[in-house]
Design a protein around this motif. Structure first.
Motif, PDB file in Angstrom:
ATOM      1  N   GLU A 129      10.220 -37.402  56.685  1.00  0.00           N
ATOM      2  CA  GLU A 129       8.936 -37.237  55.995  1.00  0.00           C
ATOM      3  C   GLU A 129       8.927 -38.051  54.705  1.00  0.00           C
ATOM      4  O   GLU A 129       7.928 -38.701  54.372  1.00  0.00           O
ATOM      5  N   GLY A 130      10.046 -38.043  53.978  1.00  0.00           N
ATOM      6  CA  GLY A 130      10.142 -38.846  52.762  1.00  0.00           C
ATOM      7  C   GLY A 130      10.016 -40.334  53.057  1.00  0.00           C
ATOM      8  O   GLY A 130       9.380 -41.071  52.307  1.00  0.00           O
ATOM      9  N   CYS A 131      10.602 -40.758  54.172  1.00  0.00           N
ATOM     10  CA  CYS A 131      10.496 -42.169  54.555  1.00  0.00           C
ATOM     11  C   CYS A 131       9.059 -42.539  54.899  1.00  0.00           C
ATOM     12  O   CYS A 131       8.569 -43.606  54.523  1.00  0.00           O
ATOM     13  N   ARG A 132       8.371 -41.650  55.605  1.00  0.00           N
ATOM     14  CA  ARG A 132       6.966 -41.937  55.941  1.00  0.00           C
ATOM     15  C   ARG A 132       6.117 -41.994  54.680  1.00  0.00           C
ATOM     16  O   ARG A 132       5.238 -42.851  54.549  1.00  0.00           O
ATOM     17  N   GLN A 133       6.367 -41.086  53.738  1.00  0.00           N
ATOM     18  CA  GLN A 133       5.604 -41.095  52.486  1.00  0.00           C
ATOM     19  C   GLN A 133       5.832 -42.372  51.688  1.00  0.00           C
ATOM     20  O   GLN A 133       4.936 -42.822  50.969  1.00  0.00           O
ATOM     21  N   ILE A 183       0.687 -44.478  30.927  1.00  0.00           N
ATOM     22  CA  ILE A 183       0.060 -43.640  31.940  1.00  0.00           C
ATOM     23  C   ILE A 183       1.118 -42.733  32.555  1.00  0.00           C
ATOM     24  O   ILE A 183       2.158 -43.213  33.028  1.00  0.00           O
ATOM     25  N   GLY A 184       0.876 -41.432  32.550  1.00  0.00           N
ATOM     26  CA  GLY A 184       1.822 -40.483  33.122  1.00  0.00           C
ATOM     27  C   GLY A 184       1.349 -39.968  34.460  1.00  0.00           C
ATOM     28  O   GLY A 184       0.209 -39.517  34.595  1.00  0.00           O
ATOM     29  N   LEU A 185       2.210 -40.055  35.476  1.00  0.00           N
ATOM     30  CA  LEU A 185       1.916 -39.505  36.794  1.00  0.00           C
ATOM     31  C   LEU A 185       2.553 -38.124  36.884  1.00  0.00           C
ATOM     32  O   LEU A 185       3.757 -37.961  36.621  1.00  0.00           O
ATOM     33  N   ALA A 186       1.750 -37.132  37.233  1.00  0.00           N
ATOM     34  CA  ALA A 186       2.224 -35.748  37.224  1.00  0.00           C
ATOM     35  C   ALA A 186       3.344 -35.516  38.226  1.00  0.00           C
ATOM     36  O   ALA A 186       3.370 -36.097  39.314  1.00  0.00           O
ATOM     37  N   SER A 187       4.275 -34.660  37.853  1.00  0.00           N
ATOM     38  CA  SER A 187       5.324 -34.233  38.770  1.00  0.00           C
ATOM     39  C   SER A 187       4.842 -33.016  39.552  1.00  0.00           C
ATOM     40  O   SER A 187       3.815 -32.412  39.230  1.00  0.00           O
ATOM     41  N   THR A 188       5.587 -32.659  40.575  1.00  0.00           N
ATOM     42  CA  THR A 188       5.258 -31.469  41.368  1.00  0.00           C
ATOM     43  C   THR A 188       6.067 -30.259  40.914  1.00  0.00           C
ATOM     44  O   THR A 188       5.883 -29.155  41.432  1.00  0.00           O
ATOM     45  N   PRO A 228       9.142 -30.137  46.821  1.00  0.00           N
ATOM     46  CA  PRO A 228       9.768 -31.460  46.907  1.00  0.00           C
ATOM     47  C   PRO A 228       9.350 -32.397  45.782  1.00  0.00           C
ATOM     48  O   PRO A 228       8.264 -32.286  45.213  1.00  0.00           O
ATOM     49  N   THR A 229      10.221 -33.321  45.468  1.00  0.00           N
ATOM     50  CA  THR A 229       9.953 -34.361  44.490  1.00  0.00           C
ATOM     51  C   THR A 229       8.785 -35.230  44.942  1.00  0.00           C
ATOM     52  O   THR A 229       8.694 -35.600  46.113  1.00  0.00           O
ATOM     53  N   ARG A 230       7.897 -35.538  44.043  1.00  0.00           N
ATOM     54  CA  ARG A 230       6.768 -36.414  44.339  1.00  0.00           C
ATOM     55  C   ARG A 230       7.263 -37.843  44.553  1.00  0.00           C
ATOM     56  O   ARG A 230       8.081 -38.345  43.784  1.00  0.00           O
ATOM     57  N   ILE A 231       6.781 -38.490  45.604  1.00  0.00           N
ATOM     58  CA  ILE A 231       7.108 -39.883  45.863  1.00  0.00           C
ATOM     59  C   ILE A 231       5.933 -40.743  45.415  1.00  0.00           C
ATOM     60  O   ILE A 231       4.807 -40.560  45.869  1.00  0.00           O
ATOM     61  N   PHE A 302      14.534 -32.126  31.574  1.00  0.00           N
ATOM     62  CA  PHE A 302      13.544 -32.002  32.640  1.00  0.00           C
ATOM     63  C   PHE A 302      12.406 -33.012  32.486  1.00  0.00           C
ATOM     64  O   PHE A 302      12.218 -33.608  31.424  1.00  0.00           O
ATOM     65  N   ASN A 303      11.605 -33.149  33.558  1.00  0.00           N
ATOM     66  CA  ASN A 303      10.450 -34.060  33.493  1.00  0.00           C
ATOM     67  C   ASN A 303       9.246 -33.421  32.812  1.00  0.00           C
ATOM     68  O   ASN A 303       8.298 -34.127  32.451  1.00  0.00           O
ATOM     69  N   MET A 304       9.258 -32.104  32.662  1.00  0.00           N
ATOM     70  CA  MET A 304       8.245 -31.365  31.911  1.00  0.00           C
ATOM     71  C   MET A 304       6.814 -31.557  32.432  1.00  0.00           C
ATOM     72  O   MET A 304       5.842 -31.286  31.727  1.00  0.00           O
ATOM     73  N   GLY A 305       6.675 -32.031  33.655  1.00  0.00           N
ATOM     74  CA  GLY A 305       5.346 -32.199  34.237  1.00  0.00           C
ATOM     75  C   GLY A 305       4.936 -33.638  34.470  1.00  0.00           C
ATOM     76  O   GLY A 305       3.888 -33.906  35.068  1.00  0.00           O
ATOM     77  N   ILE A 306       5.743 -34.594  34.020  1.00  0.00           N
ATOM     78  CA  ILE A 306       5.460 -36.023  34.220  1.00  0.00           C
ATOM     79  C   ILE A 306       6.645 -36.654  34.956  1.00  0.00           C
ATOM     80  O   ILE A 306       7.751 -36.725  34.435  1.00  0.00           O
ATOM     81  N   GLY A 307       6.393 -37.119  36.182  1.00  0.00           N
ATOM     82  CA  GLY A 307       7.479 -37.657  36.991  1.00  0.00           C
ATOM     83  C   GLY A 307       7.684 -39.149  36.863  1.00  0.00           C
ATOM     84  O   GLY A 307       8.751 -39.661  37.190  1.00  0.00           O
ATOM     85  N   MET A 308       6.667 -39.852  36.392  1.00  0.00           N
ATOM     86  CA  MET A 308       6.784 -41.306  36.236  1.00  0.00           C
ATOM     87  C   MET A 308       5.834 -41.761  35.138  1.00  0.00           C
ATOM     88  O   MET A 308       4.730 -41.229  35.004  1.00  0.00           O
TER      89      MET A 308
END
Length: 347
Positions: A129-133, A183-188, A228-231, A302-308
């Protein structure tokens, strides 16, 4: 492999026939990840891939490797093994995309005390699933039984990925400039870092992992921690396709903001991040409260809500936000690049 079996090896704790059964179960899932360039089939000694380098002046391969870490303990406690494979892929491909490289293929390594084909298939279902994402192919892997070294129900998962980018399109921070928008992309959620601390302060070995918690918006502790970690691969590829000039990218993993954001900065520039520009996820408030953890340590773990985090020219900030939202991301403009030598300043 019909004639391959060893009663002596089985008596020592390694059942090769269980390995064959696992391969049989995962083969359709693996093949579902195949993209143009995949050569051969599952079961060869090496995964083969022929990359399409048409139009590239000087192709550069970018690789990344990582594991899931102690988040695996949550999967074992919850007896839920079909999502941690996503984490494994994410930790590799999210690093690769930071350089502007599109992931091509992935290989996994699963070590276990005893090969349970059903459990192995569950783990691999997450990997596929991670590979497909991330639009990359699972071209091979290895499952190894370690009797005497690991308990029967214990296992570890790691992976390795390779991507490609034209040298002139590498994202390396050289274009960074004062005034660039961040620009911050939200984490899950917690993603796959800081779990040794999280597990300790939340006492997950003895906690109720399955009951809804008001502090977590009605979700259980186990469900929240296993999210799961956001891709972010597709989102970054969408930005590049739309012509956004990404100057730098930081994947917020182990070490949080203080370790990872400076890695995308250049000398004399600092990322000024406004903490009130994005929401903190409830799980981080719970971890901080239960562990009485200082604020700085939270942002250093921690990422505190921002993953990238992306740095783009200020005049392209609105465009970047629009494209990312269309790609399904929750995004926030969280600050700007300023002069300074601290690398990151949280205000």
């Amino acid at each position: 492999m019909k004639n391959s079996h060893s009663e002596s090896y089985a008596a020592a704790g390694v059942d090769v026939t269980a390995g064959y059964e696992a391969v049989k179960r995962i083969k359709p899932m693996v093949e579902s990840t195949y993209i143009p360039g995949v050569m051969g089939t599952l079961g060869g000694f090496g995964g083969m891939f022929a990359p399409d380098m048409a139009g590239m002046k000087k192709p550069v391969l970018v690789s990344g490797t990582d594991g899931v870490g102690t988040k695996l303990r949550l999967a074992q406690l919850m007896d839920k093994h079909d999502t941690i494979g996503i984490d494994c892929v994410a930790m590799c491909v999210n690093d690769i995309i930071c350089g502007g490289a599109a992931p091509l293929f992935f290989l996994d390594y699963i070590a276990c005390g005893k090969n349970d084909p059903v459990r192995i298939a569950e783990i691999v279902s997450g990997i596929t699933e991670g590979c497909r994402q991330s639009e990359c192919a699972l071209v091979g892997g290895e499952t190894a039984e370690h009797p005497g070294l690991m308990a029967d129900d214990d296992y570890d998962v790691a992976g390795f990925s390779v991507g490609i980018v034209d040298e002139e399109k590498i994202i390396d921070g050289k274009k960074l400039a004062e005034g660039d928008a961040l620009i911050g992309l939200a984490s899950t959620g917690v993603h796959s870092n800081g779990f040794s601390l999280a597990r300790k302060v939340l006492d997950v070995e003895h906690a109720d992992l399955k009951s809804p918690m008001a502090e977590l918006g009605g979700k259980s502790l186990g469900e929240t921690l296993l999210t799961p970690t956001r891709i972010y691969v597709k989102a970054i590829k969408a930005l590049l396709k739309d012509g956004v000039d990404i100057h730098a990218i930081s994947h917020i993993t182990g070490g949080g903001f203080y370790e990872n954001v400076p890695r995308m900065m250049t000398e004399g520039l600092t990322a000024r991040i406004e903490l009130n520009s994005f929401p903190r996820l409830p799980i981080f408030d719970l971890i901080q409260k239960r562990g009485n953890i200082p604020e700085r340590d939270m942002y250093n773990t921690f990422n505190m809500g921002i993953g990238m985090i992306l740095a783009v020219p200020a005049h392209q900030a609105a465009q970047a936000l629009e494209v990312l939202k269309a790609a399904g991301e929750t995004v926030h403009q969280i600050g700007s690049v300023v002069k300074g030598d601290d690398g990151v300043a949280l205000v």
